[in-house]
Motif scaffolding. Structure first.
Motif, PDB file in Angstrom:
ATOM      1  N   HIS A   1       4.732   0.242   0.723  1.00 23.83           N
ATOM      2  CA  HIS A   1       5.197  -0.533   1.882  1.00 23.83           C
ATOM      3  C   HIS A   1       4.269  -1.697   2.194  1.00 23.83           C
ATOM      4  CE1 HIS A   1       2.445   2.521   3.455  1.00 23.83           C
ATOM      5  NE2 HIS A   1       2.187   1.702   4.466  1.00 23.83           N
TER       6      HIS A   1
ATOM      7  N   HIS B   1       0.353   5.656   1.133  1.00 25.27           N
ATOM      8  CA  HIS B   1      -0.508   6.714   1.661  1.00 25.27           C
ATOM      9  C   HIS B   1      -0.172   8.025   0.960  1.00 25.27           C
ATOM     10  CE1 HIS B   1      -1.486   3.824   4.706  1.00 25.27           C
ATOM     11  NE2 HIS B   1      -0.249   3.782   5.119  1.00 25.27           N
TER      12      HIS B   1
ATOM     13  N   GLU C   1       4.335   7.431   8.235  1.00 31.01           N
ATOM     14  CA  GLU C   1       4.294   6.509   9.362  1.00 31.01           C
ATOM     15  C   GLU C   1       5.676   5.914   9.607  1.00 31.01           C
ATOM     16  OE1 GLU C   1       1.109   3.986   8.000  1.00 31.01           O
ATOM     17  OE2 GLU C   1       2.459   2.487   7.240  1.00 31.01           O
TER      18      GLU C   1
ATOM     19  N   GLN D   1       0.816  -1.211   0.000  1.00 35.31           N
ATOM     20  CA  GLN D   1       0.000   0.000   0.000  1.00 35.31           C
ATOM     21  C   GLN D   1       0.846   1.255   0.000  1.00 35.31           C
ATOM     22  OE1 GLN D   1      -1.233   0.612   4.518  1.00 35.31           O
ATOM     23  NE2 GLN D   1      -1.771  -1.465   3.832  1.00 35.31           N
TER      24      GLN D   1
END
Ligand SMILES: [Zn+2]
Length: 330
Positions: A180, A104, A122, A102
């Protein structure tokens, strides 16, 4: 309500079913865990659908959102008025299987995000890992959007991911725009910006037990926000700031958060003057001493030291490891 004086606040974890999850969070956290594969424990979350609540003292049951609203000065100190909601989302992840690959949004930083989307950077601190564990953080150099799109279509995406076998103690930085994933029986602490926008690129052929169907992918949206250039993603070298009275390592220092790992057996200070701090106990136990009271801290627990509490002493009962987190202050 009379005049309430804030104190060190412990929060209740919220467990989440995930098809890639396992059962290892039961060893890390005290709160009873529901049946089934549990992939996430949301341990500090100011989101309407997952509102963390205090589970100690006179404010027991209050959500973090209520505290931010009712006690902005005591909670945030010099940062009062900077945030509508608590800006970080903290979780433990237990990835028995691979998570979806995925990304972000938030890259490139100059690009305005579509309505309702918030950037998400993150980072992970690895708590447990085995021989089969794997972390993917970023792309191999030379990977173009065309190569990536093709590899998603023919199931060869993993060939293009920058992967490594994590070990306990590793710190991994995943800035917005980084492809990631992680899995293969790995437990991590996750710190992220308080955003829920995830674009799934690939899901390893996983099928949801409840529906018998694969989960939806968002390949176009993912490709649009991937950083195909050089980035700071991946394993981070800890910066040792002190070795006594506790070993103090700075693991992450970015626009969205700062995080240190503190370890020691003799008393050491935690918290900051006129600023809030979060403490996460990942190993051992001890006590926070504040205003003539002590607060027992156990493994897996997450605490906020409100700004009005400031600096306190932490008294280890045995060798302890804490993560101390500061909010963005710019
Ligand atoms: Zn993520």
């Amino acid at each position: 309500m009379g005049h309430t004086v804030l104190y060190p606040l412990r929060f209740e974890p919220i467990y989440e079913y995930r098809l890639w999850g396992g059962r290892r969070l039961a060893e890390l956290l005290r709160a009873p865990m529901p049946n089934g594969p549990i992939g996430e424990a949301w341990v500090l979350s100011d989101r309407d659908d997952h509102a963390s609540t205090v589970d100690n003292g006179t404010l027991n049951g209050q959500t973090i959102g209520q505290l931010m609203h009712e006690f902005p000065e005591q909670m945030m100190g010099n940062l009062a008025g900077h945030f509508q909601r608590f800006p970080l989302l903290l979780k433990f992840l237990d990835a028995l299987e691979m998570l979806s690959v995925q990304v972000h949004p938030g890259y490139p930083p100059s690009k305005a995000l579509p309505e309702g989307q918030v950037a998400k950077t993150e980072a992970w601190v690895v708590l447990e890992a085995g021989k089969e564990s794997r972390i993917d953080a970023g792309l191999k150099s030379g990977t173009t959007p065309e190569i990536l799109r093709q590899s998603v279509a023919n199931g060869r995406l993993a060939d293009h991911l920058a992967s490594f076998t994590p070990k306990p103690g590793d710190a991994i930085f995943i800035p917005a725009g980084t492809v990631h994933a992680l899995g293969g029986d790995v437990v991590v602490f996750e710190i992220q910006q308080n955003s829920d926008t995830t674009f799934r690129l690939y899901d390893w052929g996983h099928v949801e037990a409840a529906t018998g169907k694969p989960r939806a992918l968002q390949v176009d949206e993912a490709l649009a926000c991937i950083n195909f250039g050089k980035s700071a993603a991946g394993l981070v070298q800890a910066v040792i700031e002190a070795v006594a009275p506790s070993r103090r390592e700075r693991l992450f220092d970015c626009e969205a958060f700062r995080l240190w790992r503190l370890s020691g057996e003799s008393p050491f200070p935690v918290g900051a003057s006129a600023l809030p701090r979060v403490l996460v106990c990942t190993q051992g136990s001890g006590q926070i001493e504040h205003a003539g009271s002590t607060y027992a801290v156990g493994k897996g627990e997450v605490w906020i030291l409100p700004a009005s509490v400031g600096i306190c002493d932490f008294l280890p009962s045995d060798p302890v490891t804490l993560l101390e987190i500061a909010l963005p202050d710019n």
